[in-house]
Design a protein around this motif. Structure first.
Motif, mmCIF file in Angstrom:
data_model
loop_
_atom_site.group_PDB
_atom_site.id
_atom_site.type_symbol
_atom_site.label_atom_id
_atom_site.label_comp_id
_atom_site.label_asym_id
_atom_site.label_seq_id
_atom_site.Cartn_x
_atom_site.Cartn_y
_atom_site.Cartn_z
ATOM 1 N N MET A 32 -80.724 -59.357 -2.108
ATOM 2 C CA MET A 32 -79.297 -59.278 -2.436
ATOM 3 C C MET A 32 -79.075 -59.697 -3.891
ATOM 4 O O MET A 32 -77.946 -60.002 -4.291
ATOM 5 C CB MET A 32 -78.488 -60.149 -1.485
ATOM 6 C CG MET A 32 -78.629 -59.694 -0.030
ATOM 7 S SD MET A 32 -77.312 -60.238 1.050
ATOM 8 C CE MET A 32 -77.489 -62.001 0.969
ATOM 9 N N TYR A 148 -91.911 -56.300 2.444
ATOM 10 C CA TYR A 148 -92.182 -57.735 2.356
ATOM 11 C C TYR A 148 -90.891 -58.524 2.571
ATOM 12 O O TYR A 148 -89.870 -58.230 1.944
ATOM 13 C CB TYR A 148 -92.762 -58.082 0.983
ATOM 14 C CG TYR A 148 -94.126 -57.458 0.775
ATOM 15 C CD1 TYR A 148 -95.283 -58.140 1.110
ATOM 16 C CD2 TYR A 148 -94.252 -56.154 0.297
ATOM 17 C CE1 TYR A 148 -96.533 -57.571 0.954
ATOM 18 C CE2 TYR A 148 -95.494 -55.561 0.140
ATOM 19 C CZ TYR A 148 -96.631 -56.279 0.470
ATOM 20 O OH TYR A 148 -97.869 -55.692 0.325
ATOM 21 N N GLY A 150 -89.382 -62.747 3.336
ATOM 22 C CA GLY A 150 -89.725 -64.162 3.231
ATOM 23 C C GLY A 150 -89.608 -64.887 4.567
ATOM 24 O O GLY A 150 -88.705 -64.612 5.364
ATOM 25 N N VAL A 179 -91.109 -70.209 -0.772
ATOM 26 C CA VAL A 179 -91.324 -70.840 -2.076
ATOM 27 C C VAL A 179 -90.298 -71.964 -2.226
ATOM 28 O O VAL A 179 -89.104 -71.758 -1.963
ATOM 29 C CB VAL A 179 -91.173 -69.815 -3.217
ATOM 30 C CG1 VAL A 179 -91.338 -70.488 -4.577
ATOM 31 C CG2 VAL A 179 -92.180 -68.691 -3.042
#
Ligand code: AMP
Length: 281
Positions: A32, A148, A150, A179
């Motif tokens: 986004m 992909y 997260g 991360v």
């Protein structure tokens, strides 16, 4: 191998033309925008493997509730392009609302099923239906072979995997670990809403997960995490949940997931970690 140019397209016609000229495996990273190191890690993993990497930047109105932050969600396309260029992305697709929904709001949408009703689904009615609907459209529009996502949005990842499986979508779904900042805070585009005081309070989320995951007994895991969250007055917990690795009921032993959602000021944050449970530990 890094490509030398990053093309920006806004319309589905320009996207199709760029994809017609692409060779080899197509990877997509859906975002986004307001890109940060978490997004960039997804791009790096994609870049390592696939011949052609597409990043989508689209704030999807369908997945925001009426009282959520759709209007004020950060939109930083110039900076996002710089990040995509630095990561050697081939193509950025930044459509407008009408490019994704040319016929208006779709009347046929994805139904996330039971897995979509717990946790985030219970707190954000309609969110996962809107999310899955746009993910399915963007997978088709970008002709992705691999996509992909997260682990930061762990339930989202689980639902997308299940959608691909249940609906025979010809795409491989790959999860990428969360991360974090050095102090543990999971990177999120919404972190930029936080004042310095709120950011400090927000650290309680990752701290609670870390302290919880240091235990092996389910009760001890939850007690340790609860304690940390209760000690931080700036955090209003929505849920703290211990589940199986597949988001089903927590097992007595084996792989599990500890998830939290909370409001810090007006900002809603989520985080999760993996852990291993052991009976009587
Ligand atoms: P968003 O722009 O928030 O919709 O996120 C786009 C993608 O980036 C999703 O697959 C997210 O799960 C992923 N993502 C967001 N934050 C992180 C993070 N801190 N670490 C890894 N992936 C992330």
């Amino acid at each position: 191998m890094k490509s030398s140019t990053t093309t920006l397209v806004h319309t589905r016609a320009d996207l199709a033309a760029a994809l017609d000229a692409a060779d080899g495996e197509i990877a997509v990273v859906m975002t986004m925008g307001a890109l940060h190191e978490g997004h960039r890690q997804l791009m790096r993993v994609a870049r390592e493997r696939s011949a052609f990497v597409v990043v989508t930047v689209f704030v999807n109105p369908l997945q925001f509730g009426p009282n959520e932050d759709y209007e004020k969600y950060p939109r930083t396309l110039d900076d996002d392009l710089v990040a995509c260029r630095a990561e050697g992305v081939d193509l950025v697709f930044a459509p407008g609302r009408d490019d994704v929904y040319p016929h208006g709001a779709p009347s046929i949408t994805m139904h996330p099923g039971e897995l979509g009703e717990i946790l985030e689904g219970a707190s954000r009615p309609g969110h996962f239906s809107g999310m899955l609907t746009v993910v399915e459209k963007l997978l088709l529009l970008t002709r992705a072979d691999v996509a992909y996502f997260g682990e930061k949005d762990f339930q989202q990842l689980a639902l997308i995997r299940r959608m691909a499986r249940d609906l025979e979508l010809p795409v491989e779904i790959v999860g990428v670990p969360t991360v974090r900042e050095k102090d543990g805070l999971a990177l999120s585009s919404r972190n930029r809403y936080l004042s310095p005081e709120e950011r400090l309070a927000a650290l309680a989320l990752s701290r609670a997960l870390r302290e919880g995951a240091a235990h092996r007994d389910a009760d001890a895991v939850l007690a340790a995490a609860h304690k940390i969250l209760a000690e931080e007055p700036g955090v209003r917990v929505d849920y703290l949940a211990l589940t199986g690795a597949d988001l089903g009921p927590a097992p007595q032993e084996g792989p599990a997931r500890l998830l939290v959602a909370a409001k810090v000021g007006t900002t809603r944050l989520i985080d999760n970690v993996s852990l291993t449970l052991q009976r009587g530990a």
